[in-house]
Design a protein around this motif. Structure first.
Motif, mmCIF file in Angstrom:
data_model
loop_
_atom_site.group_PDB
_atom_site.id
_atom_site.type_symbol
_atom_site.label_atom_id
_atom_site.label_comp_id
_atom_site.label_asym_id
_atom_site.label_seq_id
_atom_site.Cartn_x
_atom_site.Cartn_y
_atom_site.Cartn_z
ATOM 1 N N GLU A 31 21.942 58.300 68.893
ATOM 2 C CA GLU A 31 21.754 57.684 70.204
ATOM 3 C C GLU A 31 20.457 56.893 70.353
ATOM 4 O O GLU A 31 20.384 56.011 71.196
ATOM 5 N N ASP A 32 19.437 57.179 69.574
ATOM 6 C CA ASP A 32 18.148 56.512 69.798
ATOM 7 C C ASP A 32 17.781 55.555 68.673
ATOM 8 O O ASP A 32 16.620 55.360 68.348
ATOM 9 N N TRP A 33 18.769 54.920 68.059
ATOM 10 C CA TRP A 33 18.523 54.080 66.890
ATOM 11 C C TRP A 33 17.729 52.823 67.230
ATOM 12 O O TRP A 33 17.036 52.276 66.375
ATOM 13 N N GLU A 34 17.783 52.344 68.496
ATOM 14 C CA GLU A 34 17.125 51.078 68.837
ATOM 15 C C GLU A 34 15.611 51.120 68.618
ATOM 16 O O GLU A 34 14.995 50.127 68.237
ATOM 17 N N GLN A 35 14.998 52.272 68.845
ATOM 18 C CA GLN A 35 13.538 52.369 68.777
ATOM 19 C C GLN A 35 12.993 52.216 67.350
ATOM 20 O O GLN A 35 11.805 51.969 67.156
ATOM 21 N N HIS A 36 13.851 52.295 66.335
ATOM 22 C CA HIS A 36 13.385 52.233 64.948
ATOM 23 C C HIS A 36 13.372 50.828 64.374
ATOM 24 O O HIS A 36 12.924 50.629 63.237
ATOM 25 N N GLN A 37 13.858 49.840 65.124
ATOM 26 C CA GLN A 37 13.817 48.429 64.711
ATOM 27 C C GLN A 37 14.401 48.242 63.300
ATOM 28 O O GLN A 37 13.747 47.740 62.393
ATOM 29 N N LEU A 38 15.642 48.639 63.143
ATOM 30 C CA LEU A 38 16.295 48.563 61.848
ATOM 31 C C LEU A 38 17.014 47.226 61.683
ATOM 32 O O LEU A 38 17.488 46.627 62.639
ATOM 33 N N LEU A 39 17.086 46.773 60.437
ATOM 34 C CA LEU A 39 17.763 45.518 60.116
ATOM 35 C C LEU A 39 19.219 45.787 59.740
ATOM 36 O O LEU A 39 19.528 46.815 59.143
ATOM 37 N N PRO A 40 20.120 44.861 60.063
ATOM 38 C CA PRO A 40 21.515 45.013 59.623
ATOM 39 C C PRO A 40 21.591 45.049 58.102
ATOM 40 O O PRO A 40 20.817 44.380 57.415
ATOM 41 N N GLY A 41 22.519 45.816 57.574
ATOM 42 C CA GLY A 41 22.669 45.878 56.118
ATOM 43 C C GLY A 41 23.540 47.038 55.691
ATOM 44 O O GLY A 41 24.120 47.753 56.512
ATOM 45 N N GLN A 42 23.621 47.224 54.393
ATOM 46 C CA GLN A 42 24.461 48.264 53.815
ATOM 47 C C GLN A 42 23.759 49.618 53.862
ATOM 48 O O GLN A 42 22.570 49.728 53.581
ATOM 49 N N ILE A 43 24.523 50.640 54.225
ATOM 50 C CA ILE A 43 24.016 52.005 54.275
ATOM 51 C C ILE A 43 24.847 52.855 53.315
ATOM 52 O O ILE A 43 26.082 52.771 53.300
ATOM 53 N N SER A 44 24.186 53.656 52.494
ATOM 54 C CA SER A 44 24.873 54.626 51.641
ATOM 55 C C SER A 44 24.939 55.952 52.383
ATOM 56 O O SER A 44 23.921 56.457 52.858
ATOM 57 N N ILE A 45 26.143 56.513 52.497
ATOM 58 C CA ILE A 45 26.365 57.717 53.287
ATOM 59 C C ILE A 45 26.524 58.922 52.360
ATOM 60 O O ILE A 45 27.318 58.900 51.414
ATOM 61 N N TYR A 46 25.762 59.987 52.645
ATOM 62 C CA TYR A 46 25.876 61.242 51.928
ATOM 63 C C TYR A 46 26.126 62.355 52.939
ATOM 64 O O TYR A 46 25.523 62.388 54.013
ATOM 65 N N ASN A 47 27.005 63.279 52.588
ATOM 66 C CA ASN A 47 27.300 64.433 53.438
ATOM 67 C C ASN A 47 27.062 65.685 52.616
ATOM 68 O O ASN A 47 27.767 65.943 51.642
ATOM 69 N N GLN A 48 26.028 66.439 52.989
ATOM 70 C CA GLN A 48 25.636 67.650 52.274
ATOM 71 C C GLN A 48 25.400 67.363 50.787
ATOM 72 O O GLN A 48 25.811 68.110 49.911
ATOM 73 N N GLY A 49 24.741 66.239 50.520
ATOM 74 C CA GLY A 49 24.376 65.863 49.167
ATOM 75 C C GLY A 49 25.445 65.135 48.394
ATOM 76 O O GLY A 49 25.191 64.662 47.281
ATOM 77 N N LEU A 50 26.658 65.028 48.936
ATOM 78 C CA LEU A 50 27.750 64.347 48.247
ATOM 79 C C LEU A 50 27.900 62.933 48.778
ATOM 80 O O LEU A 50 27.897 62.712 49.998
ATOM 81 N N PHE A 51 28.039 61.972 47.867
ATOM 82 C CA PHE A 51 28.176 60.578 48.264
ATOM 83 C C PHE A 51 29.536 60.361 48.908
ATOM 84 O O PHE A 51 30.575 60.704 48.361
ATOM 85 N N VAL A 52 29.543 59.773 50.118
ATOM 86 C CA VAL A 52 30.768 59.505 50.866
ATOM 87 C C VAL A 52 31.217 58.070 50.684
ATOM 88 O O VAL A 52 32.391 57.779 50.487
ATOM 89 N N GLY A 53 30.263 57.129 50.735
ATOM 90 C CA GLY A 53 30.602 55.718 50.601
ATOM 91 C C GLY A 53 29.536 54.838 51.210
ATOM 92 O O GLY A 53 28.496 55.320 51.691
ATOM 93 N N ASN A 54 29.792 53.553 51.193
ATOM 94 C CA ASN A 54 28.875 52.575 51.770
ATOM 95 C C ASN A 54 29.510 51.936 52.997
ATOM 96 O O ASN A 54 30.724 51.689 53.018
ATOM 97 N N ILE A 55 28.701 51.659 54.006
ATOM 98 C CA ILE A 55 29.168 50.926 55.172
ATOM 99 C C ILE A 55 28.135 49.848 55.506
ATOM 100 O O ILE A 55 26.976 49.928 55.086
ATOM 101 N N HIS A 56 28.576 48.833 56.220
ATOM 102 C CA HIS A 56 27.654 47.820 56.716
ATOM 103 C C HIS A 56 27.370 48.129 58.182
ATOM 104 O O HIS A 56 28.287 48.213 58.992
#
Length: 203
Positions: free
Chosen positions: A55-80
């Motif tokens: 919910e508070d992602w705006e305050q971090h001033q992040l750039l659009p781009g690819q994110i690598s997703i991990y769930n409990q240490g396991l790679f889930v996939g990439n999203i933009h």
């Protein structure tokens, strides 16, 4: 202008880079608070996906781009991720959970004519069966949809249970549910389409 849209990140330490080679550098690490819920759209996919709501992602001033997703240490996939979107919350999928069963069934469909024979009537009834096979309770949001008329000569009447939320503009049905461990639940809805017999419809 370009100056207003520029974002600058300052590394916390010095790095030495070899010539003509690429290397990933961590500029900063963020620990963020997120809430979690499962979501499923059984009309499109009979799977439940764990979603992280940030919910508070705006305050971090992040750039659009690819994110690598991990769930409990396991790679889930990439999203933009487009962090320029004007949204209060950012949802990130952490992958499907096979311990949650989602099944959509068409229970009934019927075509008939009105009493005077001037209209055709189509009736549909659906059931969505849910089962939580996990050892802990979950919160899950279910999405479905009924058609919306764009023509005043075509009328659509929906019958939904009391737990459902209905968007009259899009036809989207939403259920927000809590399922205990090993609990099963069924959701039912139906709709009727009435239209002139000399017309055809698509949805």
């Amino acid at each position: 202008n370009n100056q207003a849209n520029r974002k600058e990140y300052q590394p916390t330490q010095r790095y030495s880079l070899k010539s003509s080679e690429s290397e990933n550098i961590m500029l900063r690490a963020l620990k963020v608070d997120a809430s979690y819920e499962y979501q499923a759209t059984p009309l499109l996919d009979p799977s439940a996906y764990l979603m992280a709501k940030w919910e508070d992602w705006e305050q971090h001033q992040l750039l659009p781009g690819q994110i690598s997703i991990y769930n409990q240490g396991l790679f889930v996939g990439n999203i933009h991720a487009n962090f320029n979107e004007e949204a209060d919350s950012l949802y990130i999928s952490l992958g499907k959970d096979p311990q949650i069963s989602v099944e959509r069934q068409r229970q009934f469909n019927k075509e008939s004519k009105s009493f005077l024979g001037s209209d055709k009537i189509l009736e549909y009834e659906y059931k969505v069966n849910l089962a939580n096979r996990k050892q802990q309770p979950i919160r899950i949001r279910i999405f479905d949809q009924v058609p919306i008329s764009q023509n005043e000569s075509i009328t659509i009447k929906s019958d939904l249970d009391s737990d459902a939320k209905f968007n009259t503009k899009t036809g989207t049905i939403t259920w927000d549910l809590n399922l205990n461990s090993k609990e099963e639940k069924s959701l039912e809805f139906s709709y009727e389409i009435r239209y002139p017999k000399d017309s055809s419809i698509n949805w």
